[in-house]
Design a protein around this motif. Structure first.
Motif, PDB file in Angstrom:
ATOM      1  N   ILE A 429       0.812  -1.212   0.000  1.00 24.88           N
ATOM      2  CA  ILE A 429       0.000   0.000   0.000  1.00 24.88           C
ATOM      3  C   ILE A 429       0.848   1.267   0.000  1.00 24.88           C
ATOM      4  O   ILE A 429       0.339   2.360   0.187  1.00 24.88           O
ATOM      5  CB  ILE A 429      -0.956   0.013   1.208  1.00 24.88           C
ATOM      6  N   ILE A 430       2.136   1.097  -0.223  1.00 23.86           N
ATOM      7  CA  ILE A 430       3.066   2.217  -0.188  1.00 23.86           C
ATOM      8  C   ILE A 430       2.694   3.358  -1.144  1.00 23.86           C
ATOM      9  O   ILE A 430       2.776   4.525  -0.759  1.00 23.86           O
ATOM     10  CB  ILE A 430       4.492   1.730  -0.480  1.00 23.86           C
ATOM     11  N   PRO A 431       2.292   3.120  -2.396  1.00 23.61           N
ATOM     12  CA  PRO A 431       2.008   4.251  -3.296  1.00 23.61           C
ATOM     13  C   PRO A 431       0.975   5.216  -2.723  1.00 23.61           C
ATOM     14  O   PRO A 431       1.175   6.428  -2.735  1.00 23.61           O
ATOM     15  CB  PRO A 431       1.505   3.564  -4.575  1.00 23.61           C
ATOM     16  N   VAL A 432      -0.140   4.673  -2.224  1.00 26.28           N
ATOM     17  CA  VAL A 432      -1.190   5.519  -1.657  1.00 26.28           C
ATOM     18  C   VAL A 432      -0.683   6.237  -0.412  1.00 26.28           C
ATOM     19  O   VAL A 432      -0.902   7.439  -0.236  1.00 26.28           O
ATOM     20  CB  VAL A 432      -2.436   4.683  -1.320  1.00 26.28           C
ATOM     21  N   ALA A 433      -0.006   5.507   0.467  1.00 30.11           N
ATOM     22  CA  ALA A 433       0.511   6.099   1.706  1.00 30.11           C
ATOM     23  C   ALA A 433       1.497   7.227   1.403  1.00 30.11           C
ATOM     24  O   ALA A 433       1.488   8.268   2.055  1.00 30.11           O
ATOM     25  CB  ALA A 433       1.180   5.028   2.565  1.00 30.11           C
ATOM     26  N   ALA A 434       2.326   7.020   0.391  1.00 28.76           N
ATOM     27  CA  ALA A 434       3.332   8.032   0.045  1.00 28.76           C
ATOM     28  C   ALA A 434       2.694   9.285  -0.523  1.00 28.76           C
ATOM     29  O   ALA A 434       3.065  10.406  -0.175  1.00 28.76           O
ATOM     30  CB  ALA A 434       4.339   7.452  -0.937  1.00 28.76           C
ATOM     31  N   VAL A 435       1.718   9.118  -1.415  1.00 24.17           N
ATOM     32  CA  VAL A 435       1.055  10.269  -2.023  1.00 24.17           C
ATOM     33  C   VAL A 435       0.305  11.086  -0.974  1.00 24.17           C
ATOM     34  O   VAL A 435       0.307  12.317  -1.000  1.00 24.17           O
ATOM     35  CB  VAL A 435       0.085   9.799  -3.135  1.00 24.17           C
ATOM     36  N   CYS A 436      -0.326  10.398  -0.018  1.00 24.70           N
ATOM     37  CA  CYS A 436      -1.097  11.089   1.030  1.00 24.70           C
ATOM     38  C   CYS A 436      -0.226  11.484   2.212  1.00 24.70           C
ATOM     39  O   CYS A 436      -0.705  12.116   3.157  1.00 24.70           O
ATOM     40  CB  CYS A 436      -2.248  10.199   1.511  1.00 24.70           C
ATOM     41  N   LYS A 437       1.050  11.059   2.186  1.00 24.58           N
ATOM     42  CA  LYS A 437       2.012  11.382   3.239  1.00 24.58           C
ATOM     43  C   LYS A 437       1.560  10.878   4.607  1.00 24.58           C
ATOM     44  O   LYS A 437       1.563  11.614   5.599  1.00 24.58           O
ATOM     45  CB  LYS A 437       2.285  12.889   3.271  1.00 24.58           C
ATOM     46  N   VAL A 438       1.129   9.624   4.645  1.00 25.04           N
ATOM     47  CA  VAL A 438       0.764   8.984   5.902  1.00 25.04           C
ATOM     48  C   VAL A 438       1.590   7.711   6.069  1.00 25.04           C
ATOM     49  O   VAL A 438       2.208   7.213   5.116  1.00 25.04           O
ATOM     50  CB  VAL A 438      -0.742   8.629   5.954  1.00 25.04           C
ATOM     51  N   SER A 439       1.602   7.173   7.259  1.00 26.23           N
ATOM     52  CA  SER A 439       2.339   5.945   7.523  1.00 26.23           C
ATOM     53  C   SER A 439       1.650   4.754   6.863  1.00 26.23           C
ATOM     54  O   SER A 439       0.449   4.542   7.059  1.00 26.23           O
ATOM     55  CB  SER A 439       2.430   5.708   9.028  1.00 26.23           C
ATOM     56  N   PRO A 440       2.388   3.959   6.075  1.00 24.05           N
ATOM     57  CA  PRO A 440       1.772   2.781   5.464  1.00 24.05           C
ATOM     58  C   PRO A 440       1.295   1.774   6.505  1.00 24.05           C
ATOM     59  O   PRO A 440       0.310   1.063   6.297  1.00 24.05           O
ATOM     60  CB  PRO A 440       2.892   2.195   4.594  1.00 24.05           C
ATOM     61  N   PHE A 441       1.981   1.722   7.638  1.00 26.02           N
ATOM     62  CA  PHE A 441       1.578   0.794   8.695  1.00 26.02           C
ATOM     63  C   PHE A 441       0.267   1.238   9.336  1.00 26.02           C
ATOM     64  O   PHE A 441      -0.592   0.422   9.665  1.00 26.02           O
ATOM     65  CB  PHE A 441       2.689   0.689   9.745  1.00 26.02           C
ATOM     66  N   GLU A 442       0.096   2.555   9.513  1.00 27.95           N
ATOM     67  CA  GLU A 442      -1.161   3.070  10.057  1.00 27.95           C
ATOM     68  C   GLU A 442      -2.300   2.844   9.071  1.00 27.95           C
ATOM     69  O   GLU A 442      -3.423   2.503   9.461  1.00 27.95           O
ATOM     70  CB  GLU A 442      -1.013   4.557  10.372  1.00 27.95           C
ATOM     71  N   LEU A 443      -2.025   3.010   7.781  1.00 26.85           N
ATOM     72  CA  LEU A 443      -3.043   2.765   6.756  1.00 26.85           C
ATOM     73  C   LEU A 443      -3.454   1.300   6.753  1.00 26.85           C
ATOM     74  O   LEU A 443      -4.643   0.976   6.658  1.00 26.85           O
ATOM     75  CB  LEU A 443      -2.513   3.180   5.382  1.00 26.85           C
ATOM     76  N   ALA A 444      -2.486   0.394   6.867  1.00 33.51           N
ATOM     77  CA  ALA A 444      -2.793  -1.036   6.913  1.00 33.51           C
ATOM     78  C   ALA A 444      -3.640  -1.377   8.135  1.00 33.51           C
ATOM     79  O   ALA A 444      -4.597  -2.158   8.049  1.00 33.51           O
ATOM     80  CB  ALA A 444      -1.500  -1.846   6.934  1.00 33.51           C
ATOM     81  N   ARG A 445      -3.301  -0.802   9.287  1.00 33.95           N
ATOM     82  CA  ARG A 445      -4.063  -1.060  10.502  1.00 33.95           C
ATOM     83  C   ARG A 445      -5.494  -0.542  10.383  1.00 33.95           C
ATOM     84  O   ARG A 445      -6.444  -1.188  10.820  1.00 33.95           O
ATOM     85  CB  ARG A 445      -3.373  -0.406  11.706  1.00 33.95           C
ATOM     86  N   ARG A 446      -5.646   0.620   9.756  1.00 29.73           N
ATOM     87  CA  ARG A 446      -6.991   1.191   9.619  1.00 29.73           C
ATOM     88  C   ARG A 446      -7.825   0.383   8.624  1.00 29.73           C
ATOM     89  O   ARG A 446      -9.060   0.324   8.737  1.00 29.73           O
ATOM     90  CB  ARG A 446      -6.884   2.653   9.179  1.00 29.73           C
ATOM     91  N   ASN A 447      -7.191  -0.229   7.642  1.00 26.97           N
ATOM     92  CA  ASN A 447      -7.914  -1.058   6.670  1.00 26.97           C
ATOM     93  C   ASN A 447      -8.285  -2.430   7.224  1.00 26.97           C
ATOM     94  O   ASN A 447      -9.217  -3.074   6.733  1.00 26.97           O
ATOM     95  CB  ASN A 447      -7.057  -1.269   5.416  1.00 26.97           C
ATOM     96  N   LEU A 448      -7.545  -2.898   8.222  1.00 26.19           N
ATOM     97  CA  LEU A 448      -7.644  -4.292   8.663  1.00 26.19           C
ATOM     98  C   LEU A 448      -9.059  -4.686   9.082  1.00 26.19           C
ATOM     99  O   LEU A 448      -9.607  -5.694   8.600  1.00 26.19           O
ATOM    100  CB  LEU A 448      -6.664  -4.550   9.812  1.00 26.19           C
ATOM    101  N   VAL A 449      -9.671  -3.914   9.979  1.00 24.74           N
ATOM    102  CA  VAL A 449     -11.004  -4.275  10.485  1.00 24.74           C
ATOM    103  C   VAL A 449     -12.062  -4.214   9.377  1.00 24.74           C
ATOM    104  O   VAL A 449     -12.826  -5.172   9.209  1.00 24.74           O
ATOM    105  CB  VAL A 449     -11.390  -3.365  11.675  1.00 24.74           C
ATOM    106  N   PRO A 450     -12.150  -3.129   8.583  1.00 26.53           N
ATOM    107  CA  PRO A 450     -13.148  -3.110   7.501  1.00 26.53           C
ATOM    108  C   PRO A 450     -12.977  -4.243   6.498  1.00 26.53           C
ATOM    109  O   PRO A 450     -13.969  -4.848   6.073  1.00 26.53           O
ATOM    110  CB  PRO A 450     -12.899  -1.743   6.829  1.00 26.53           C
ATOM    111  N   VAL A 451     -11.735  -4.545   6.126  1.00 32.22           N
ATOM    112  CA  VAL A 451     -11.507  -5.613   5.149  1.00 32.22           C
ATOM    113  C   VAL A 451     -11.867  -6.973   5.751  1.00 32.22           C
ATOM    114  O   VAL A 451     -12.473  -7.823   5.081  1.00 32.22           O
ATOM    115  CB  VAL A 451     -10.040  -5.600   4.658  1.00 32.22           C
ATOM    116  N   ALA A 452     -11.526  -7.202   7.017  1.00 32.21           N
ATOM    117  CA  ALA A 452     -11.866  -8.465   7.670  1.00 32.21           C
ATOM    118  C   ALA A 452     -13.380  -8.646   7.737  1.00 32.21           C
ATOM    119  O   ALA A 452     -13.910  -9.731   7.430  1.00 32.21           O
ATOM    120  CB  ALA A 452     -11.262  -8.508   9.071  1.00 32.21           C
ATOM    121  N   ILE A 453     -14.086  -7.585   8.124  1.00 25.78           N
ATOM    122  CA  ILE A 453     -15.552  -7.655   8.172  1.00 25.78           C
ATOM    123  C   ILE A 453     -16.115  -7.885   6.775  1.00 25.78           C
ATOM    124  O   ILE A 453     -17.057  -8.664   6.584  1.00 25.78           O
ATOM    125  CB  ILE A 453     -16.130  -6.364   8.786  1.00 25.78           C
TER     126      ILE A 453
END
Length: 466
Positions: A429-453
Motif C-alpha cells: 500500500i506504499i504508493p497511496v501512503a506516500a502520495v497522502c504522506k501517511v504511515s503505510p503501517f497506520e493505513l494497513a491497521r486502519r484497513n484491517l477491520v473493515p476488510v476483515a468484516i
C-alpha cells in the motif's frame, strides 16, 4: 503431492510474528531480517549463503519496488513545485465547490479512484488522484489518512479485485478453474458489490467515529528537506496570476490527454504509470523554467533530489518487509536459489494447497477454505501470484460438492487481491501512503477491520449463491 517442511512452518511463524508486531504498532524490520536469515539457513545449511541471501533479498525488493518509488518521487517533486509557486492553490479552487466537506471528499475520491483504476489499474490512478484531489480533500476537512483509506479501498480493493475492464485477474483464475472468463466476471459482480459496500461503509463509519472522538491517528510523513518556507515565500511572487491560471489549466488538460492516450494506445499498468510520470517530469521542467528562468537549471535538480529523498525515506522501512514476503512466492528462487522443497510452487502457495486438501468437503467448508486460501496466498503482497491456486482449488471443491465453480473462484480471487493487492500488506500500500504522506503501517491497521468484516460478510453471502 506437496508436503509441508520446516521451511513452511518457520515462514508461517514469522508471518504471525510480523502481524502481531504490526498490531502492537511496532516496527518489524528486525523480525523480517531475522526471518529471511532463518529461511535461508534452513534451506541452504550455509552461513555464508544465508548472509548473502539477506542482502540479495534487499536488492530484489528494491528492484521490484523501484518503478513505484520513481513515480511517487516524481509526483512529490511536482507537488512541491506546485505548492511553492502557488499553482496548487489555483488548481484546487474549482474542486472546493464540489468537495465541500469531509463526507463528499471521502466518497468523491473513492469513486473517482475506482473508475480510473478499472481502466488503467491503480498505479496511474494514485498519481492522478494524489496530485489533484487529495489537497482539496484535506482542505475540506478529511484527514490525510481518510483520503488514503478511500483511495486504497476503492482502487486496490474494489477495482483491482473485480478487474472487470482489463480482466487480467479473472483470466488467471478462470484458466485455473477451467471456466470461461465471462462466468467468473459475472460471479464477481454480486460478491464485489457486497465486499465493496461493507468495507467502505465500515471504514467510513470508523473514520468518522475517530474524528469525532479526536483519537484518529494521522501520522503525516514529513521530510525536513521538503519544508522550504523561504523558498515558498519568494517563489509565489515569481509567477503572476495569469501564468498560475495557465499552468493550473495546462496540468489537468495534459493528464486528461494522457488518459485519452491510454485508451487509444491501450496503455495499462506500468506503461500507463510511465506516461503519467513522464508528463509530470516535463511539467516540472516547464514550470521551473518559467518561474526561475536561468536558476531553473539548479532548481530542477533540487526538486528531483527532494522527491527522491522523500521517496526513499518513505520506502526505506518497507524494503525489509517486502524482502521477507517476496520469499513466499517464487522470488525465493531468485533470492536464495533452487532450494525449495520438491514439487513446491512457492511457500505461500504450498500452505494454501495443503490447507485445501486437509478439510472435509461441503459448501460451508468450501467457502471458508477458499476465503482462507485467498487470504493466505495474498500474504506475499502480490495478490495475483496465488489466484491461480484459488481457481484450481475452487474447481476441486465445486466438482466434489456440486456447487458453482465460478462463485468459488471469484471469492478466492477477491480475498487474495484485497489482502495482497494493496489494502492490508503494508509494503503493497506504499504508493497511496506516500502520495497522502501517511504511515503505510497506520493505513494497513486502519484497513484491517473493515476488510476483515468485508471478507466475512462476502463469504456468508457467497453461500447463498452456490
Amino acid at each position: 503431492m506437496i508436503e509441508l517442511t520446516t521451511l513452511h512452518y518457520v515462514y508461517l511463524v514469522f508471518i504471525l510474528l510480523i502481524l502481531g508486531i504490526m498490531i502492537k504498532k511496532r516496527d518489524c524490520s528486525l523480525i523480517c531480517i531475522v526471518g529471511i536469515f532463518m529461511l535461508a539457513i534452513i534451506s541452504t545449511n550455509s552461513l555464508s549463503l544465508s548472509v548473502i541471501g539477506v542482502f540479495n533479498s534487499f536488492i530484489y525488493a528494491i528492484t521490484e519496488l523501484l518503478p513505484t518509488i520513481l513515480i511517487i518521487s516524481i509526483i512529490v517533486s511536482l507537488s512541491k513545485l506546485l505548492t511553492v509557486t502557488g499553482i496548487n492553490e489555483v488548481m484546487i479552487r474549482p474542486f472546493t465547490k464540489l468537495i465541500k466537506n469531509d463526507v463528499l471528499a471521502f466518497w468523491v475520491i473513492g469513486i473517482t479512484m475506482m473508475v480510473i483504476s478499472w481502466f488503467f489499474w491503480p498505479s496511474p490512478a494514485v498519481a492522478l488522484i494524489g496530485a489533484i484531489f487529495v489537497p482539496v480533500a484535506i482542505k475540506a476537512g478529511l484527514p490525510a489518512i481518510g483520503a488514503a483509506v478511500a483511495m486504497n479501498l476503492f482502487g486496490h480493493g474494489i477495482a483491482l479485485s473485480s478487474d472487470i475492464v482489463i480482466q487480467g485477474a479473472p483470466k488467471l483464475t478462470a484458466d485455473a478453474a477451467g471456466v470461461p472468463v465471462s462466468s467468473v466476471i459475472s460471479a464477481t459482480i454480486p460478491l464485489i458489490i457486497v465486499m465493496g459496500l461493507v468495507t467502505t461503509i465500515t471504514a467510513f463509519i470508523l473514520l468518522k467515529r475517530d474524528m469525532k472522538r479526536g483519537t484518529i491517528i494521522n501520522e503525516v510523513v514529513s521530510d525536513p528537506s521538503m519544508e522550504t518556507v523561504d523558498d515558498e515565500a519568494c517563489s509565489k511572487d515569481k509567477l503572476n496570476n495569469t501564468w498560475k491560471i495557465i499552468f493550473s489549466l495546462l496540468i489537468p488538460i495534459l493528464f486528461i490527454f494522457d488518459v485519452i492516450l491510454m485508451i487509444f494506445l491501450d496503455l495499462k499498468g506500468g506503461d500507463a504509470t510511465a506516461l503519467i510520470g513522464g508528463t509530470s517530469i516535463f511539467l516540472l521542467m516547464l514550470i521551473s523554467l518559467k518561474t526561475f528562468k536561468l536558476g531553473a537549471l539548479e532548481k530542477i535538480t533540487g526538486y528531483f533530489i527532494d522527491g527522491f529523498q522523500f521517496g526513499f525515506r518513505v520506502f526505506g522501512p518497507v524494503i525489509p518487509i517486502a524482502a521477507f514476503f517476496y520469499l513466499g512466492d517464487m522470488g525465493f528462487v531468485k533470492i536464495i536459489g533452487e532450494y525449495l522443497p520438491q514439487n513446491s510452487t512457492g511457500i505461500v502457495n504450498d500452505l494454501g494447497y495443503v490447507l485445501a486438501h486437509s478439510v472435509p468437503l461441503n459448501n460451508v467448508v468450501s467457502v471458508a477454505t477458499l476465503s482462507t486460501v485467498g487470504v493466505i496466498t495474498g500474504l506475499d503482497g502480490s495478490g495475483f501470484s496465488g489466484i491461480s491456486l484459488a481457481g484450481s482449488i475452487a474447481r476441486l471443491f465445486a466438482t466434489a460438492t456440486g456447487s458453482s465453480t465460478a462463485t468459488l473462484t471469484a471469492l478466492g480471487q477477491i480475498c487474495a487481491i484485497w489482502v495482497g493487492g494493496g489494502t492490508i500488506i503494508p509494503w503493497a500500500i506504499i504508493p497511496v501512503a506516500a502520495v497522502c504522506k501517511v504511515s503505510p503501517f497506520e493505513l494497513a491497521r486502519r484497513n484491517l477491520v473493515p476488510v476483515a468484516i468485508g471478507i466475512i460478510a462476502t463469504s456468508i453471502f457467497a453461500l447463498f449463491l452456490l
